[in-house]
Design a protein around this motif. Structure first.
Motif, PDB file in Angstrom:
ATOM      1  N   VAL A   1       0.202   3.083   1.231  1.00 28.43           N
ATOM      2  CA  VAL A   1       1.306   2.445   0.380  1.00 28.43           C
ATOM      3  C   VAL A   1       1.486   0.915   0.495  1.00 28.43           C
ATOM      4  O   VAL A   1       1.200   0.356  -0.733  1.00 28.43           O
ATOM      5  CB  VAL A   1       2.638   2.800   0.972  1.00 28.43           C
ATOM      6  N   PRO A   2       1.054   0.105   1.601  1.00 32.46           N
ATOM      7  CA  PRO A   2       1.062  -1.189   1.666  1.00 32.46           C
ATOM      8  C   PRO A   2      -0.177  -1.740   0.855  1.00 32.46           C
ATOM      9  O   PRO A   2      -0.363  -2.712   0.302  1.00 32.46           O
ATOM     10  CB  PRO A   2       1.009  -1.545   3.007  1.00 32.46           C
ATOM     11  N   ALA A   3      -1.321  -0.961   1.161  1.00 32.79           N
ATOM     12  CA  ALA A   3      -2.584  -1.287   0.529  1.00 32.79           C
ATOM     13  C   ALA A   3      -2.391  -1.278  -1.148  1.00 32.79           C
ATOM     14  O   ALA A   3      -2.856  -2.293  -1.754  1.00 32.79           O
ATOM     15  CB  ALA A   3      -3.858  -0.283   0.842  1.00 32.79           C
ATOM     16  N   VAL A   4      -1.827  -0.264  -1.448  1.00 29.47           N
ATOM     17  CA  VAL A   4      -1.668  -0.185  -3.151  1.00 29.47           C
ATOM     18  C   VAL A   4      -0.863  -1.204  -3.703  1.00 29.47           C
ATOM     19  O   VAL A   4      -1.014  -1.814  -4.637  1.00 29.47           O
ATOM     20  CB  VAL A   4      -1.062   1.189  -3.393  1.00 29.47           C
ATOM     21  N   ALA A   5       0.448  -1.384  -3.060  1.00 28.62           N
ATOM     22  CA  ALA A   5       1.058  -2.692  -3.135  1.00 28.62           C
ATOM     23  C   ALA A   5       0.419  -3.832  -3.222  1.00 28.62           C
ATOM     24  O   ALA A   5       0.584  -4.450  -4.078  1.00 28.62           O
ATOM     25  CB  ALA A   5       2.254  -2.542  -2.199  1.00 28.62           C
ATOM     26  N   ALA A   6      -0.232  -4.262  -2.205  1.00 31.79           N
ATOM     27  CA  ALA A   6      -1.146  -5.335  -2.133  1.00 31.79           C
ATOM     28  C   ALA A   6      -2.115  -5.586  -3.454  1.00 31.79           C
ATOM     29  O   ALA A   6      -2.119  -6.524  -4.103  1.00 31.79           O
ATOM     30  CB  ALA A   6      -1.917  -5.526  -0.908  1.00 31.79           C
ATOM     31  N   THR A   7      -2.817  -4.358  -3.662  1.00 30.29           N
ATOM     32  CA  THR A   7      -3.767  -4.329  -4.779  1.00 30.29           C
ATOM     33  C   THR A   7      -2.879  -4.926  -6.130  1.00 30.29           C
ATOM     34  O   THR A   7      -3.352  -5.493  -6.825  1.00 30.29           O
ATOM     35  CB  THR A   7      -4.486  -3.211  -4.788  1.00 30.29           C
ATOM     36  N   THR A   8      -1.807  -4.174  -6.245  1.00 27.04           N
ATOM     37  CA  THR A   8      -1.096  -4.095  -7.287  1.00 27.04           C
ATOM     38  C   THR A   8      -0.517  -5.658  -7.706  1.00 27.04           C
ATOM     39  O   THR A   8      -0.869  -6.024  -8.893  1.00 27.04           O
ATOM     40  CB  THR A   8      -0.047  -3.097  -7.466  1.00 27.04           C
ATOM     41  N   LEU A   9      -0.060  -6.216  -6.686  1.00 27.66           N
ATOM     42  CA  LEU A   9       0.466  -7.718  -7.059  1.00 27.66           C
ATOM     43  C   LEU A   9      -0.587  -8.462  -7.042  1.00 27.66           C
ATOM     44  O   LEU A   9      -0.408  -9.382  -7.997  1.00 27.66           O
ATOM     45  CB  LEU A   9       1.181  -7.784  -5.357  1.00 27.66           C
ATOM     46  N   MET A  10      -1.814  -8.441  -6.472  1.00 27.35           N
ATOM     47  CA  MET A  10      -2.780  -9.196  -6.811  1.00 27.35           C
ATOM     48  C   MET A  10      -3.419  -8.912  -8.297  1.00 27.35           C
ATOM     49  O   MET A  10      -3.837 -10.144  -8.920  1.00 27.35           O
ATOM     50  CB  MET A  10      -3.934  -8.962  -5.861  1.00 27.35           C
ATOM     51  N   SER A  11      -3.389  -7.658  -8.640  1.00 24.32           N
ATOM     52  CA  SER A  11      -3.799  -7.436  -9.976  1.00 24.32           C
ATOM     53  C   SER A  11      -3.098  -8.005 -11.006  1.00 24.32           C
ATOM     54  O   SER A  11      -3.381  -8.537 -12.132  1.00 24.32           O
ATOM     55  CB  SER A  11      -3.943  -5.934 -10.360  1.00 24.32           C
TER      56      SER A  11
END
Length: 200
Positions: free
Chosen positions: A141-151
């Motif tokens: 969940v944190p990893a997907v959130a980080a990738t989403t925010l960066m994208s």
């Protein structure tokens, strides 16, 4: 869970310091002619810029930081470590292919896009699919959130570049997130209970 060496905290912590410090010093050397809201970091590292060597040094140091962190981040999935290390290599290449002072450069821009993509994707590629047993920074969940925010931030940057708007602000936001996330992951690994050997 393999231990993360404590020196990875230094390498990951130095990444945002050298990046932000580099563009701050380079912008100060450039003076009022440089607009940090509208102009990109690459302008500071362009041939002929007053802060050329400062920004070039910052890119090189950032690349070293990402490579060292990728090497030390043993609990992360291999694909994520490779992506983070490749993002570090992209920082080296960006430094070696500065944009000309007259404007953009296809080689420089292409490498920068690849670097952005690798550093946006590495969190989700590094995540532990088992979930709960992993350190917080390597959970899905944190990893997907980080990738989403960066994208999303990278998308905003592209929009601002196209409309000649606040590209400098958007780029700085994305690069800050990308340089800080390795530190978050390393810190979460060091604070996570580990049954294996103590960190080096």
């Amino acid at each position: 869970m393999r231990a993360v060496p404590r020196w990875a905290l230094l390498s990951s912590g130095c990444a945002p310091v050298v990046l932000i410090g580099g563009w701050s010093i380079a912008a100060a050397l450039e003076g009022p002619a440089y607009d940090p809201v509208a102009q990109t970091i690459s302008v500071l590292g362009a041939y002929g810029a007053a802060g050329f060597w400062v920004m070039t040094g910052a890119f090189l140091a950032l690349g070293v930081c990402h490579l060292l962190t990728a090497w030390g981040l043993r609990p992360a999935a291999f694909a994520g470590r490779v992506a983070l290390g490749a993002g570090g290599v992209a920082a080296f290449v960006v430094a070696m292919l500065p944009a000309p002072s007259s404007g953009g450069s296809l080689p420089h821009g292409s490498v920068a896009v690849v670097g952005f993509a690798l550093l946006a994707l590495w969190p989700v590629l590094a995540a532990d699919r088992d979930g709960g047993a992993a350190p917080w920074g390597l959970r899905p969940v944190p990893a997907v959130a980080a990738t989403t925010l960066m994208s999303v931030g990278a998308g905003w940057f592209l929009i601002e570049m196209h409309r000649e708007g606040a590209a400098g602000v958007a780029e700085r936001l994305v690069t800050c997130m990308q340089s800080l996330w390795p530190l978050v992951v390393v810190a979460s690994c060091l604070w996570h209970p580990d049954d294996d050997a103590p960190p080096e």
